[in-house]
Design an enzyme around this catalytic site. Sequence first.
Site, PDB file in Angstrom:
ATOM      1  N   GLY A  39       0.770  -1.242   0.000  1.00 31.70           N
ATOM      2  CA  GLY A  39       0.000   0.000   0.000  1.00 31.70           C
ATOM      3  C   GLY A  39       0.798   1.289   0.000  1.00 31.70           C
ATOM      4  N   ASP A  94       0.917   2.969   4.773  1.00 28.86           N
ATOM      5  CA  ASP A  94      -0.152   3.745   4.144  1.00 28.86           C
ATOM      6  C   ASP A  94      -1.135   4.285   5.172  1.00 28.86           C
ATOM      7  OD1 ASP A  94      -1.162   1.215   4.724  1.00 28.86           O
ATOM      8  OD2 ASP A  94      -1.894   0.795   2.706  1.00 28.86           O
ATOM      9  N   ASP A  97      -4.535   2.008  11.360  1.00 28.29           N
ATOM     10  CA  ASP A  97      -5.943   1.736  11.639  1.00 28.29           C
ATOM     11  C   ASP A  97      -6.044   1.168  13.056  1.00 28.29           C
ATOM     12  OD1 ASP A  97      -8.669   1.309  11.238  1.00 28.29           O
ATOM     13  OD2 ASP A  97      -8.394  -0.504  10.072  1.00 28.29           O
ATOM     14  N   LYS A 125      -6.397   6.657  11.238  1.00 30.09           N
ATOM     15  CA  LYS A 125      -7.819   6.491  11.563  1.00 30.09           C
ATOM     16  C   LYS A 125      -7.898   6.168  13.048  1.00 30.09           C
ATOM     17  CE  LYS A 125      -9.633   3.640   8.262  1.00 30.09           C
ATOM     18  NZ  LYS A 125     -10.455   2.490   7.781  1.00 30.09           N
ATOM     19  N   PHE A 146     -13.873   3.642   5.194  1.00 34.82           N
ATOM     20  CA  PHE A 146     -12.975   2.774   4.444  1.00 34.82           C
ATOM     21  C   PHE A 146     -12.544   3.516   3.181  1.00 34.82           C
ATOM     22  CE2 PHE A 146     -11.476  -0.616   1.761  1.00 34.82           C
ATOM     23  CZ  PHE A 146     -10.639  -1.271   2.650  1.00 34.82           C
ATOM     24  N   VAL A 147     -11.259   3.772   3.081  1.00 30.71           N
ATOM     25  CA  VAL A 147     -10.761   4.596   1.975  1.00 30.71           C
ATOM     26  C   VAL A 147      -9.930   3.770   0.996  1.00 30.71           C
ATOM     27  CG1 VAL A 147     -10.800   6.783   3.217  1.00 30.71           C
ATOM     28  CG2 VAL A 147      -8.792   5.312   3.401  1.00 30.71           C
ATOM     29  N   ASP A 153      -6.147  -0.155  -1.020  1.00 29.98           N
ATOM     30  CA  ASP A 153      -6.964  -1.035  -1.858  1.00 29.98           C
ATOM     31  C   ASP A 153      -8.251  -1.458  -1.187  1.00 29.98           C
ATOM     32  OD1 ASP A 153      -5.474  -2.760   0.059  1.00 29.98           O
ATOM     33  OD2 ASP A 153      -6.507  -4.363  -1.004  1.00 29.98           O
TER      34      ASP A 153
HETATM   35  P1  IMP Z   1      -3.973  -1.981  11.109  1.00 29.84           P
HETATM   36  O1  IMP Z   1      -3.041  -3.139  11.306  1.00 29.84           O
HETATM   37  O2  IMP Z   1      -5.366  -2.265  11.543  1.00 29.84           O
HETATM   38  O3  IMP Z   1      -3.457  -0.663  11.659  1.00 29.84           O
HETATM   39  O4  IMP Z   1      -4.194  -1.805   9.581  1.00 29.84           O
HETATM   40  C1  IMP Z   1      -3.235  -1.420   8.712  1.00 29.84           C
HETATM   41  C2  IMP Z   1      -3.525  -2.008   7.357  1.00 29.84           C
HETATM   42  O5  IMP Z   1      -4.927  -2.264   7.125  1.00 29.84           O
HETATM   43  C3  IMP Z   1      -3.120  -0.987   6.324  1.00 29.84           C
HETATM   44  O6  IMP Z   1      -1.749  -1.132   5.984  1.00 29.84           O
HETATM   45  C4  IMP Z   1      -4.065  -1.288   5.193  1.00 29.84           C
HETATM   46  O7  IMP Z   1      -3.522  -2.278   4.370  1.00 29.84           O
HETATM   47  C5  IMP Z   1      -5.334  -1.840   5.851  1.00 29.84           C
HETATM   48  N1  IMP Z   1      -6.386  -0.795   5.988  1.00 29.84           N
HETATM   49  C6  IMP Z   1      -6.859  -0.264   7.127  1.00 29.84           C
HETATM   50  N2  IMP Z   1      -7.826   0.651   6.884  1.00 29.84           N
HETATM   51  C7  IMP Z   1      -7.944   0.702   5.541  1.00 29.84           C
HETATM   52  C8  IMP Z   1      -8.791   1.490   4.662  1.00 29.84           C
HETATM   53  O8  IMP Z   1      -9.614   2.341   5.047  1.00 29.84           O
HETATM   54  N3  IMP Z   1      -8.616   1.251   3.340  1.00 29.84           N
HETATM   55  C9  IMP Z   1      -7.727   0.358   2.842  1.00 29.84           C
HETATM   56  N4  IMP Z   1      -6.922  -0.384   3.631  1.00 29.84           N
HETATM   57  C10 IMP Z   1      -7.037  -0.214   4.973  1.00 29.84           C
HETATM   58 MG    MG Z   2      -4.337  -3.434   2.432  1.00 30.07          MG
END
Ligand code: IMP
Ligand code: MG
Length: 182
Positions: A39, A94, A97, A125, A146-147, A153
């Site tokens: 990403g 990227d 979350d 986020k 969700f972006v 992606d």
């Molecule tokens: P985390 O481990 O929950 O912090 O998520 C990180 C990963 O989840 C990012 O590197 C993205 O690949 C994916 N992700 C989280 N939110 C989004 C979104 O809104 N759109 C697309 N991918 C997301």
């Molecule tokens: Mg992803």
Amino acid sequence: MAQVLITEAALERRIRSLARQIERDFRGGELVVVALLNGTVPFLADLIRRLTLPLRLDFLGVSSYRGATQPRKLIYTKELRLDVRGRSVLVVDDILDTGRTLSSVVAKLRRLKPRLIRTCVLLDKPARRIETLQADYVGFKIPNLFVVGYGLDFAERYRNLPFVGVLRPELYRLPSGCAIEP
Ligand code: IMP
Ligand code: MG
């Protein structure tokens, strides 16, 4: 298709200012930039072209799978090649979350004994955070949407959009048998 949340012009302006901030903080030193695949590609390309300090670039492949019942599991699909021991490392992702990806990556890098680790994400986020962690450099804080686009992606699509957008709800419907959890 997607509604624009962050325009190309806004991305460009913000990335220029992030790069200036990073340059100021790392004055003179050499950086190892560790980017997470897939990403980060557009963001990374734009960010590093704005950096004039000496840097080396490496990638970590991280993929997360969420089955129907089991919790999300992180899988490393590509390991680092550069030695980061004693180095200043800037991790680029990227989006931050839940924070699971970045905290796992930071823990993994710490075991390699770098001098310091800083983190940089294009999007944050905070509403969905599970891990208590903040990124040192954040492009944009966004609401709980969700972006897609500019590297992000949905089911591996839309990464090529030049802006960050929000998908129209009707596009969330996927062909049967193709279960994707945002
Ligand atoms: P985390 O481990 O929950 O912090 O998520 C990180 C990963 O989840 C990012 O590197 C993205 O690949 C994916 N992700 C989280 N939110 C989004 C979104 O809104 N759109 C697309 N991918 C997301
Ligand atoms: Mg992803």
